[in-house]
Design a protein around this motif. Sequence first.
Motif, mmCIF file in Angstrom:
data_model
loop_
_atom_site.group_PDB
_atom_site.id
_atom_site.type_symbol
_atom_site.label_atom_id
_atom_site.label_comp_id
_atom_site.label_asym_id
_atom_site.label_seq_id
_atom_site.Cartn_x
_atom_site.Cartn_y
_atom_site.Cartn_z
ATOM 1 N N ALA A 1 6.733 0.930 -6.114
ATOM 2 C CA ALA A 1 5.374 1.484 -6.062
ATOM 3 C C ALA A 1 4.476 0.937 -7.166
ATOM 4 C CB ALA A 1 5.422 3.008 -6.136
ATOM 5 N N ARG B 1 10.082 6.445 1.740
ATOM 6 C CA ARG B 1 10.040 7.840 1.297
ATOM 7 C C ARG B 1 10.741 8.754 2.313
ATOM 8 N NH1 ARG B 1 4.445 6.608 -0.433
ATOM 9 N NH2 ARG B 1 4.483 6.413 -2.712
ATOM 10 N N THR C 1 0.842 -1.188 0.000
ATOM 11 C CA THR C 1 0.000 0.000 0.000
ATOM 12 C C THR C 1 0.884 1.247 0.000
ATOM 13 O OG1 THR C 1 -0.091 0.221 2.410
ATOM 14 C CG2 THR C 1 -1.697 -1.257 1.374
ATOM 15 N N ASP C 2 0.273 2.393 -0.233
ATOM 16 C CA ASP C 2 1.013 3.647 -0.193
ATOM 17 C C ASP C 2 1.600 3.876 1.198
ATOM 18 O OD1 ASP C 2 1.658 6.166 -1.726
ATOM 19 O OD2 ASP C 2 0.646 7.042 0.009
#
Length: 217
Positions: A196, A115, A107-108
Amino acid sequence: MSQQQPVIDLSPASLVELVVSRLRGEILGGDLEPGERLVEEQVTRRFGISRAPLREAMRLLAQQGLVEHLPRRGARVATLSDQDADELFEIRDVLERFAMQRALPLTDADLGPMREELAAMRRAAVKGDQLELADAHRRFHIALVATAGHRQLIEAYEPILLKLQMHMALNLRREKERAAPLDGVRRHAVLLDAVATNDLETVLAALSAHGTHAYLR
């Protein structure tokens, strides 16, 4: 040989941990180079400590693969031959590929730690902070493997990265001389973009390319 550094005032409450942290930072940041002797008299004088906490710190650093004890010759910063480094990179790549095979799809939110470390790499590169850049690089790869949710995998993976960080520090210095400051950050951004996609073939191809081009010899 590194230039003489000022005496450092360390609190006795956590003396061994502080010595470990300081020496580890000097080793991984490239201030102490592979093969450089760690003379007890010099280190105790520089840190303002006795030999007992230093020897315990050296023992812990040896367990981490950062210090070597040589018979009748004392301690030195650990060395990695080209073959050692190649073998460790091969193991790293195998473990990362396994992690991605287990982790996808992500998932993000799963990508958040990667990140954050990529942003930390960018800040360190802009500031020219080589130790923080190397630390953030290592944390990025740990965050990558951590997405697999496999505790034993992480425990096997982290010591490999720690040993490699000395090798990475040398190569980051070479890269600083030959490449733009943010080139390494861009390579990791490409890898993150591939992860991603949640497409395993894309991710494995990116890992192969990353492993091939990540460090200068």
